[in-house]
Structures are given as C-alpha cells and as structure tokens.
Design a protein around this motif. Structure first.
Motif, PDB file in Angstrom:
ATOM      1  N   THR A  51      42.580  30.191  43.784  1.00  0.00           N
ATOM      2  CA  THR A  51      41.350  30.300  42.506  1.00  0.00           C
ATOM      3  C   THR A  51      40.452  29.351  41.836  1.00  0.00           C
ATOM      4  O   THR A  51      39.297  29.165  42.100  1.00  0.00           O
ATOM      5  N   LEU A  96      46.732  31.367  41.661  1.00  0.00           N
ATOM      6  CA  LEU A  96      45.360  29.953  40.590  1.00  0.00           C
ATOM      7  C   LEU A  96      45.737  29.632  41.597  1.00  0.00           C
ATOM      8  O   LEU A  96      44.575  28.971  40.465  1.00  0.00           O
ATOM      9  N   THR A 132      37.431  31.425  34.985  1.00  0.00           N
ATOM     10  CA  THR A 132      36.756  32.500  34.219  1.00  0.00           C
ATOM     11  C   THR A 132      36.473  33.767  34.566  1.00  0.00           C
ATOM     12  O   THR A 132      36.875  34.985  34.791  1.00  0.00           O
ATOM     13  N   LEU A 187      39.111  34.344  37.853  1.00  0.00           N
ATOM     14  CA  LEU A 187      40.468  34.839  37.486  1.00  0.00           C
ATOM     15  C   LEU A 187      40.886  36.328  37.565  1.00  0.00           C
ATOM     16  O   LEU A 187      42.253  36.594  38.224  1.00  0.00           O
TER      17      LEU A 187
END
Length: 210
Positions: A202, A199, A87, A90
C-alpha cells in the motif's frame, strides 16, 4: 410479532471503518505522525534520497521509475499528499486482508469441517471491534491533553483485544483452551506477515500513484 433489530456485519464493518479513517484524516496528530515518518526515511527533506529507493520485487522495472517520481513529488511538495493517498488506499488493503486471512484459517479448522464464510464473518466482527477501539483512541488523543490517559487506554486495549480474539475463537469453534491458544498463536503470526506485506504494498502503491 416484532422483529429484532439487526445490523448486517459487513455493513457495520464498512460504516465503522469509514468513520475511523475519516477521523484519522482530519485529526492533526495522525497526519503529523505520518509526515514525521516520511522525514525519518529521508523522503520529505531530501530529494537526493529518492534515488536510493529501490523495489526488487515483481514488476520492478515498471514500479521503480514511478516510485522515484512519486518520491520526488513528496520531497518538493511535502508529505500531505502522501498522507491523503495512503489514507485513501489503506481501507482497501485492509478489506482485502479479510478474505485472504479467512482462507488461511481453513487448514486449521479442517475437522470438524467449517465453511469459509464462518471464518470471514468472525474476522469481520473482530476487525469492527478493532476499528471501534481505534476510533476511541483517536478521540482520546485529540480531545484529552493527558498523556497518562492515552497511555492507559493503549495498555488496556493491548490486553483486552487479544483476549477478546481468543475468546471469540473459543466461542465460535468450541475447541479446548490448549488447541485454541495454539491456533491463536499460529494465526497471529500469519496475520502479522500478511498485514506487513499489504501495508508495504500500500505504501509503495501510494507513492507510485502520486
């Protein structure tokens, strides 16, 4: 002699995006969803499964040992730390996505010539709307105990957001419906590829950074 109120697009994007990720961090349903995803991958409950994780891209010799170490931490301590790390990382990944995608738009709008900043501002506005929609969805999921309401909202957003993006391209660039639709489909594919790569990176970085 009065000046109209105006909020700079980038500031609006940052405020809305921070709000969304704060909601995602505190609402239990979202944290549970990430934890469940980790369990499905065999990370949370199976330390031995971490040995099967292998990264074959650039820098694999440096990343793989750290990836395994991070996976072991998740298996021992649970997925809460991974949720927090992901979190945290992102928003940076999504912020990086905007200038990269704006660069990909340049060849499609070569004539008449368009400035790079025009593409970037369009993306900032569109992503701000996406974050507003996500915030609404998070709040509805958390506050309304009606699955039908959540399903209806998701279906509505799935229809309205693509239509809005298409209309925004027509309004800003003033091209025909056919040309705009073709470019919309091409850019949609490019966006999915870029977003998937970012993503994945990440996720890898979040595990390595544990």
């Amino acid at each position: 002699g009065r000046r109209a109120r105006y909020l700079p697009p980038l500031r609006l994007y940052l405020v809305v995006s921070v709000t969304v990720f704060l909601l995602a961090a505190v609402l239990p349903s979202e944290r549970a969803a990430v934890a469940a995803a980790g369990a499905d991958l065999g990370i949370v409950d199976s330390p031995g499964g971490c040995r099967d994780l292998n990264y074959d891209g650039p820098g694999a010799t440096w990343i793989n040992p750290r990836l395994h170490a991070g996976c072991d931490k998740i298996a021992r301590q649970g997925s809460e730390r991974l949720v927090e790390q992901f979190t945290h990382n992102l928003p940076r990944a999504l912020f990086l996505l905007l200038p990269l995608f704006a660069l990909c738009m340049k060849p499609l709008y070569w004539r008449p010539r368009r400035h790079y900043v025009e593409h970037l501002l369009l993306l900032v506005h569109n992503h701000t709307l996406v974050f507003v929609a996500l915030a609404a969805l998070l709040l509805v999921e958390a506050l309304l105990p009606w699955p039908a309401a959540v399903t209806t909202l998701k279906f509505t957003l799935a229809l309205l957001l693509p239509w809005y993006f298409y209309r925004s391209m027509r309004t800003v660039y003033g091209q025909s419906r056919t040309r705009t639709a073709a470019k919309f489909l091409v850019l949609g594919g490019v966006y999915l590829v870029l977003a998937s790569i970012l993503l994945a990176l990440t996720g890898i970085f979040s595990v390595v950074a544990l």
